[in-house]
Motif scaffolding. Structure first.
Motif: not given
Length: 178
Positions: A58-78
């Motif tokens: 979400s827009d409010e979670r884009v910035r790295w200084d916004y706390p999101w301890p469970n942020y685990q996006p998928p890892l992808f390299t083509a």
């Protein structure tokens, strides 16, 4: 910055080098006071090319200084980038690039500003994208690119400008590399 000069009646436009993330983001920010305070939205589309689904950010979670301890996006390299001579090796194999500086022949400085490195991975300087890894890019961190555009005014066999019959304005011809 754009530099223009004339060569034999051709207008050549040269764009200064910009990182791919910067080029992809130009005009794709929500408007704030400066790019450092802006958030991107095109690089947060739900589905990445190759049908990889991003973690929704979400827009409010884009910035790295916004706390999101469970942020685990998928890892992808083509897979098309793996093992290519123009691409970096995987970071898990002991490859240790020098971030935010000239790393041998590779410029790992971002034109947007310094980027953070977390758990060995460079973070997008603008913020979270919902995906980790290089995606389709060859390098870890900034991927610099430049595109040449050649233009000229259309002329007839007598070298006179050709005008558009409706607008009566000169016709600009364009060559780009795709």
């Amino acid at each position: 910055m754009i530099t223009c000069f004339t060569v034999d009646k051709y207008f050549v436009v040269i764009f200064t080098m910009m990182s791919v993330s910067t080029v992809a983001s130009v005009g794709n920010f929500h408007d704030y006071d400066s790019p450092r305070e802006s958030i991107h939205f095109r690089c947060r589309a739900k589905v990445y090319p190759f049908l990889v689904e991003r973690l929704e950010v979400s827009d409010e979670r884009v910035r790295w200084d916004y706390p999101w301890p469970n942020y685990q996006p998928p890892l992808f390299t083509a897979s098309s980038t793996l093992g290519q001579p123009w691409a970096d090796p995987d970071l898990s194999g002991g490859f240790k690039p020098q971030w935010n500086c000239q790393d041998g022949l590779i410029n790992r400085k971002s034109y947007v500003g310094l980027y953070m490195v977390q758990e060995g991975y460079p973070l997008n300087v603008i913020g979270r994208t919902g995906l980790r890894g290089r995606g389709v890019l060859g390098r870890w961190g900034p991927n610099h690119a430049a595109d040449s555009v050649v233009t000229r005014w259309k002329r007839d066999e007598n070298k006179a400008l050709v005008l558009n019959p409706q607008s009566r304005k000169p016709i600009l011809q364009l060559i780009t590399i795709q």
